[in-house]
Write a protein that holds these residues in place. Structure first.
Motif, PDB file in Angstrom:
ATOM      1  N   CYS A  45       0.894  -1.100   0.045  1.00 59.67           N
ATOM      2  CA  CYS A  45      -0.024  -0.152   0.028  1.00 59.67           C
ATOM      3  C   CYS A  45       0.853   1.244  -0.119  1.00 59.67           C
ATOM      4  CB  CYS A  45      -0.788  -0.061   1.253  1.00 59.67           C
ATOM      5  SG  CYS A  45      -2.318  -1.201   1.336  1.00 59.67           S
ATOM      6  N   TYR A  46       0.707   2.108  -0.979  1.00 57.91           N
ATOM      7  CA  TYR A  46       1.368   3.395  -0.845  1.00 57.91           C
ATOM      8  C   TYR A  46       0.257   4.432  -0.242  1.00 57.91           C
ATOM      9  CZ  TYR A  46       3.153   7.735  -2.510  1.00 57.91           C
ATOM     10  OH  TYR A  46       3.777   9.190  -2.470  1.00 57.91           O
ATOM     11  N   LEU A  47       0.618   4.808   0.921  1.00 57.32           N
ATOM     12  CA  LEU A  47      -0.066   5.822   1.808  1.00 57.32           C
ATOM     13  C   LEU A  47      -0.036   7.268   0.840  1.00 57.32           C
ATOM     14  CD1 LEU A  47       0.645   4.465   5.167  1.00 57.32           C
ATOM     15  CD2 LEU A  47      -1.471   3.781   3.615  1.00 57.32           C
ATOM     16  N   LEU A  48      -0.966   7.826   0.437  1.00 56.69           N
ATOM     17  CA  LEU A  48      -0.823   9.150   0.020  1.00 56.69           C
ATOM     18  C   LEU A  48      -0.566  10.120   0.888  1.00 56.69           C
ATOM     19  CD1 LEU A  48      -3.763   8.860  -2.587  1.00 56.69           C
ATOM     20  CD2 LEU A  48      -1.610   8.336  -3.064  1.00 56.69           C
ATOM     21  N   LYS A  49      -1.155  10.103   2.044  1.00 57.09           N
ATOM     22  CA  LYS A  49      -0.907  11.336   3.124  1.00 57.09           C
ATOM     23  C   LYS A  49       0.571  11.467   3.312  1.00 57.09           C
ATOM     24  CE  LYS A  49      -2.840  13.259   7.145  1.00 57.09           C
ATOM     25  NZ  LYS A  49      -3.866  13.120   8.187  1.00 57.09           N
ATOM     26  N   ASN A  50       1.103  10.066   3.866  1.00 59.59           N
ATOM     27  CA  ASN A  50       2.265  10.147   4.351  1.00 59.59           C
ATOM     28  C   ASN A  50       3.357   9.688   3.231  1.00 59.59           C
ATOM     29  OD1 ASN A  50       0.838  10.171   6.480  1.00 59.59           O
ATOM     30  ND2 ASN A  50       1.279   8.082   7.150  1.00 59.59           N
ATOM     31  N   LYS A  51       3.087   9.469   2.067  1.00 58.66           N
ATOM     32  CA  LYS A  51       4.052   9.160   0.958  1.00 58.66           C
ATOM     33  C   LYS A  51       4.852   8.067   1.291  1.00 58.66           C
ATOM     34  CE  LYS A  51       3.856  13.780  -0.629  1.00 58.66           C
ATOM     35  NZ  LYS A  51       4.203  14.923  -0.655  1.00 58.66           N
ATOM     36  N   MET A  52       4.273   6.942   1.908  1.00 56.83           N
ATOM     37  CA  MET A  52       4.974   5.649   2.543  1.00 56.83           C
ATOM     38  C   MET A  52       4.270   4.332   1.904  1.00 56.83           C
ATOM     39  SD  MET A  52       4.985   6.589   6.664  1.00 56.83           S
ATOM     40  CE  MET A  52       5.282   4.794   6.881  1.00 56.83           C
ATOM     41  N   ILE A  53       5.425   3.488   1.579  1.00 54.73           N
ATOM     42  CA  ILE A  53       4.802   2.188   1.239  1.00 54.73           C
ATOM     43  C   ILE A  53       4.927   1.509   2.254  1.00 54.73           C
ATOM     44  CG2 ILE A  53       5.407   0.219  -0.414  1.00 54.73           C
ATOM     45  CD1 ILE A  53       6.580   2.208  -2.438  1.00 54.73           C
ATOM     46  N   ILE A  54       3.833   0.575   2.547  1.00 52.23           N
ATOM     47  CA  ILE A  54       3.900  -0.509   3.749  1.00 52.23           C
ATOM     48  C   ILE A  54       3.099  -1.656   3.078  1.00 52.23           C
ATOM     49  CG2 ILE A  54       1.762   0.684   4.508  1.00 52.23           C
ATOM     50  CD1 ILE A  54       2.769   0.253   7.441  1.00 52.23           C
ATOM     51  N   GLU A  55       3.613  -2.861   3.753  1.00 49.19           N
ATOM     52  CA  GLU A  55       2.802  -4.208   3.660  1.00 49.19           C
ATOM     53  C   GLU A  55       1.348  -3.998   3.960  1.00 49.19           C
ATOM     54  OE1 GLU A  55       4.695  -7.717   5.011  1.00 49.19           O
ATOM     55  OE2 GLU A  55       6.786  -6.498   4.872  1.00 49.19           O
ATOM     56  N   ALA A  56       0.711  -4.478   2.998  1.00 45.56           N
ATOM     57  CA  ALA A  56      -0.929  -4.394   3.127  1.00 45.56           C
ATOM     58  C   ALA A  56      -1.500  -5.057   4.473  1.00 45.56           C
ATOM     59  CB  ALA A  56      -1.863  -4.555   2.085  1.00 45.56           C
ATOM     60  N   SER A  57      -0.624  -6.398   4.786  1.00 45.27           N
ATOM     61  CA  SER A  57      -0.863  -7.014   6.074  1.00 45.27           C
ATOM     62  C   SER A  57      -0.912  -6.403   7.325  1.00 45.27           C
ATOM     63  CB  SER A  57      -0.094  -8.232   5.787  1.00 45.27           C
ATOM     64  OG  SER A  57       1.355  -8.054   5.831  1.00 45.27           O
ATOM     65  N   LYS A  58      -0.117  -5.269   7.302  1.00 42.88           N
ATOM     66  CA  LYS A  58       0.232  -4.800   8.474  1.00 42.88           C
ATOM     67  C   LYS A  58      -0.873  -3.511   8.825  1.00 42.88           C
ATOM     68  CE  LYS A  58       5.128  -5.698   8.554  1.00 42.88           C
ATOM     69  NZ  LYS A  58       6.422  -5.309   8.846  1.00 42.88           N
ATOM     70  N   LEU A  59      -1.657  -3.225   7.924  1.00 42.81           N
ATOM     71  CA  LEU A  59      -2.928  -2.224   7.948  1.00 42.81           C
ATOM     72  C   LEU A  59      -3.991  -2.926   8.165  1.00 42.81           C
ATOM     73  CD1 LEU A  59      -1.976   0.016   4.872  1.00 42.81           C
ATOM     74  CD2 LEU A  59      -1.422   0.725   7.055  1.00 42.81           C
ATOM     75  N   ASN A  60      -4.803  -2.128   8.923  1.00 44.13           N
ATOM     76  CA  ASN A  60      -6.271  -2.439   9.061  1.00 44.13           C
ATOM     77  C   ASN A  60      -7.043  -1.407   8.680  1.00 44.13           C
ATOM     78  OD1 ASN A  60      -5.892  -4.554  11.151  1.00 44.13           O
ATOM     79  ND2 ASN A  60      -5.234  -3.108  12.750  1.00 44.13           N
ATOM     80  N   PHE A  61      -7.872  -2.062   7.798  1.00 45.68           N
ATOM     81  CA  PHE A  61      -8.998  -1.004   6.836  1.00 45.68           C
ATOM     82  C   PHE A  61     -10.161  -0.939   7.925  1.00 45.68           C
ATOM     83  CE2 PHE A  61      -5.617  -2.651   4.177  1.00 45.68           C
ATOM     84  CZ  PHE A  61      -5.468  -1.581   3.296  1.00 45.68           C
ATOM     85  N   PRO A  62     -10.777   0.099   7.392  1.00 49.55           N
ATOM     86  CA  PRO A  62     -12.124   0.608   7.960  1.00 49.55           C
ATOM     87  C   PRO A  62     -13.195  -0.634   7.817  1.00 49.55           C
ATOM     88  CG  PRO A  62     -11.807   1.792   6.129  1.00 49.55           C
ATOM     89  CD  PRO A  62     -10.414   1.301   6.205  1.00 49.55           C
TER      90      PRO A  62
END
Length: 122
Positions: A99-116
């Protein structure tokens, strides 16, 4: 609200985005369900059948990245009632995407994110 672009883990091709999330993530399978995907996502015409685990007895089409060929998810065609709310959607495996987070301009593994939580199941 945190917006993200979903990328292939193998080659970073853009596959979709969080604006098209349409169902609460399926934690047992590690899936994110989307209404739309980009042209970089291809799906097999032939149906596959799950032989074990949570997909046992389910029929689905595999989703792959057009750029590198990595299997990135599935489209459920037929399944049991507990996964029926995901039928027909583009479901990405969280382990196969970044996942490329637009606000933070960071790439992170999707498995580490919790979606709403979304209420499509009801």
């Amino acid at each position: 609200e945190e917006c993200a672009v979903f990328q292939c883990r193998g080659c970073r091709a853009v596959l979709g985005d969080s604006l098209h999330l349409c169902a609460q993530e399926e934690r047992r399978l590690g899936l994110l369900a989307c209404l739309k995907v980009t042209d970089d996502v291809a799906w097999e015409d032939s149906l596959m059948v799950g032989l074990e685990g949570a997909l046992l007895g389910s029929a689905y089409n595999a989703l792959s990245c057009r750029s590198c060929g990595l299997i990135v998810g599935l489209i459920l065609y037929s399944t049991f009632s507990d996964l029926a709310h995901l039928r027909g959607f583009f479901c990405f495996f969280k382990d196969s995407i970044l996942c490329y987070l637009l606000k933070n301009k960071m790439i992170i593994e999707a498995s580490k994110l919790n979606f709403p939580a979304l209420t499509l199941k009801e």
